[in-house]
Design a protein around this motif. Structure first.
Motif, PDB file in Angstrom:
ATOM      1  N   ALA A  72       0.811  -1.214   0.000  1.00  0.00           N
ATOM      2  CA  ALA A  72       0.000   0.000   0.000  1.00  0.00           C
ATOM      3  C   ALA A  72       0.840   1.258   0.000  1.00  0.00           C
ATOM      4  N   THR A  73       2.124   1.172   0.415  1.00  0.00           N
ATOM      5  CA  THR A  73       2.991   2.351   0.347  1.00  0.00           C
ATOM      6  C   THR A  73       3.216   2.794  -1.091  1.00  0.00           C
ATOM      7  N   GLY A  74       2.964   1.881  -2.028  1.00  0.00           N
ATOM      8  CA  GLY A  74       3.085   2.241  -3.439  1.00  0.00           C
ATOM      9  C   GLY A  74       1.875   2.947  -4.005  1.00  0.00           C
ATOM     10  N   LYS A  75       0.834   3.141  -3.196  1.00  0.00           N
ATOM     11  CA  LYS A  75      -0.401   3.828  -3.602  1.00  0.00           C
ATOM     12  C   LYS A  75      -0.948   3.287  -4.921  1.00  0.00           C
ATOM     13  N   PRO A  76      -1.251   1.984  -4.958  1.00  0.00           N
ATOM     14  CA  PRO A  76      -1.718   1.398  -6.227  1.00  0.00           C
ATOM     15  C   PRO A  76      -3.049   1.957  -6.704  1.00  0.00           C
ATOM     16  N   VAL A  77      -3.932   2.364  -5.790  1.00  0.00           N
ATOM     17  CA  VAL A  77      -5.200   2.952  -6.215  1.00  0.00           C
ATOM     18  C   VAL A  77      -4.959   4.295  -6.890  1.00  0.00           C
ATOM     19  N   GLY A  78      -4.089   5.113  -6.307  1.00  0.00           N
ATOM     20  CA  GLY A  78      -3.753   6.388  -6.929  1.00  0.00           C
ATOM     21  C   GLY A  78      -3.122   6.202  -8.295  1.00  0.00           C
ATOM     22  N   LEU A  79      -2.257   5.194  -8.425  1.00  0.00           N
ATOM     23  CA  LEU A  79      -1.631   4.898  -9.716  1.00  0.00           C
ATOM     24  C   LEU A  79      -2.685   4.487 -10.733  1.00  0.00           C
ATOM     25  N   LEU A  80      -3.618   3.637 -10.304  1.00  0.00           N
ATOM     26  CA  LEU A  80      -4.653   3.161 -11.219  1.00  0.00           C
ATOM     27  C   LEU A  80      -5.519   4.314 -11.709  1.00  0.00           C
ATOM     28  N   ARG A  81      -5.901   5.202 -10.807  1.00  0.00           N
ATOM     29  CA  ARG A  81      -6.731   6.338 -11.203  1.00  0.00           C
ATOM     30  C   ARG A  81      -5.984   7.299 -12.110  1.00  0.00           C
ATOM     31  N   ALA A  82      -4.689   7.465 -11.859  1.00  0.00           N
ATOM     32  CA  ALA A  82      -3.903   8.377 -12.693  1.00  0.00           C
ATOM     33  C   ALA A  82      -3.636   7.784 -14.075  1.00  0.00           C
ATOM     34  N   ALA A  83      -3.595   6.448 -14.167  1.00  0.00           N
ATOM     35  CA  ALA A  83      -3.281   5.800 -15.443  1.00  0.00           C
ATOM     36  C   ALA A  83      -4.502   5.653 -16.338  1.00  0.00           C
ATOM     37  N   LEU A  84      -5.703   5.609 -15.747  1.00  0.00           N
ATOM     38  CA  LEU A  84      -6.919   5.393 -16.529  1.00  0.00           C
ATOM     39  C   LEU A  84      -7.628   6.706 -16.823  1.00  0.00           C
ATOM     40  N   SER A  85      -8.553   6.640 -17.748  1.00  0.00           N
ATOM     41  CA  SER A  85      -9.375   7.796 -18.079  1.00  0.00           C
ATOM     42  C   SER A  85     -10.673   7.306 -18.712  1.00  0.00           C
TER      43      SER A  85
END
Length: 277
Positions: A72-85
């Motif tokens: 969770a320190t890698g913030k996978p949810v934040g990464l997913l939201r930033a990568a998708l559109s």
């Protein structure tokens, strides 16, 4: 491997769109998260998970608590939201806003689930799972995934809570702090082999403990991990309460004198009706 490829693909998608993903969360995901998983699965605990009870229970407990927390320190949810559109992002947001994640966002869910999961170690099912290579491999994948689903709502998803609800979470979390120790205590103090597993008949290293000592070590380590794992939950609850208190204070400060007076009078009238009833 799939987790590493997925995270790398997300970083690449952000870069292609002209964005930049910070280095710190990426190192947290790959070094701390996947690194801890590799140490657990391919190190001592993974190698001796079938033969030693304490290696099996410690491995499962760390896969459920430690590895997801470090991932969770890698913030996978934040990464997913930033990568998708577009539509893909809308689907992800709907899933994250679903009732399942809402329930798991409750800080009490993790300790309750852990208590239920660790209670399996007190039954013959534990011996069956430990002796099955297929079950061992499946647990190595499923347990971190379940742990990550429990951790992410607490660390990355904002769930609105009232002050009363947060207070109830605090109370229940402290109760769970005691209850989580029960499986470990039972394993430590019981003189009978609870998993009913047959003793290892093949040649074993000289340092292997006896079956009862193996169970006692399992209880000691499980007890310790369960108690330590509750501390981050209490910290997250305190942070949530602090943010809620600051938000409520800000709302009150933004009220005009007339609005504050009206709110006070409404509160006094409600209190008077309650006393009269």
């Amino acid at each position: 491997m799939l987790a590493a490829l997925g995270y790398a693909a997300g970083m690449l998608a952000i870069r292609r769109r002209g964005g930049h993903w910070p280095l710190r969360p990426a190192l947290g995901f790959f070094v701390l998260g996947l690194g801890s998983y590799a140490v657990i699965e391919f190190g001592f605990l993974g190698v001796y998970s079938e033969e030693l009870r304490f290696a099996f229970t410690t491995r499962i407990a760390l896969l459920l608590f430690a590895v997801p927390g470090l991932l969770a320190t890698g913030k996978p949810v934040g990464l997913l939201r930033a990568a998708l559109s577009g539509r893909a992002l809308a689907v992800v947001n709907r899933i994250l806003a679903s009732k399942v994640f809402g329930v798991m966002g409750n800080a009490v869910f993790g300790p309750v689930f852990a208590l239920a999961a660790f209670s399996v170690f007190l039954t013959p099912l534990s011996g069956v799972l430990r002796a099955s290579p297929v079950a061992q491999d499946a647990l190595g994948v499923l347990v971190p995934v379940v742990g990550l689903i429990m951790v992410l709502p607490l660390t990355e998803l904002v769930v609105a809570r009232t002050g009363l609800f947060i207070a109830a979470e605090f109370l229940l979390a402290f109760v769970e702090l005691v209850l989580d120790a029960v499986p470990g205590i039972v394993l430590r103090l019981n003189d009978a082999i609870l998993d009913h597993a047959a003793p290892v008949t093949a040649a074993v290293p000289w340092w292997f403990p006896s079956p009862i000592r193996d169970q006692q070590l399992s209880g000691d380590l499980l007890w310790f991990i369960a108690e330590i794992a509750d501390i981050p939950i209490l910290i997250l609850l305190f942070i949530r309460w602090s943010k809620h208190d600051r938000g409520e204070s800000k709302k009150v400060d933004e009220l005009s004198d007339e609005e504050l007076e009206a709110l006070t009078q409404a509160h006094l009238r409600a209190g008077g009706r309650h006393d009269g009833s």
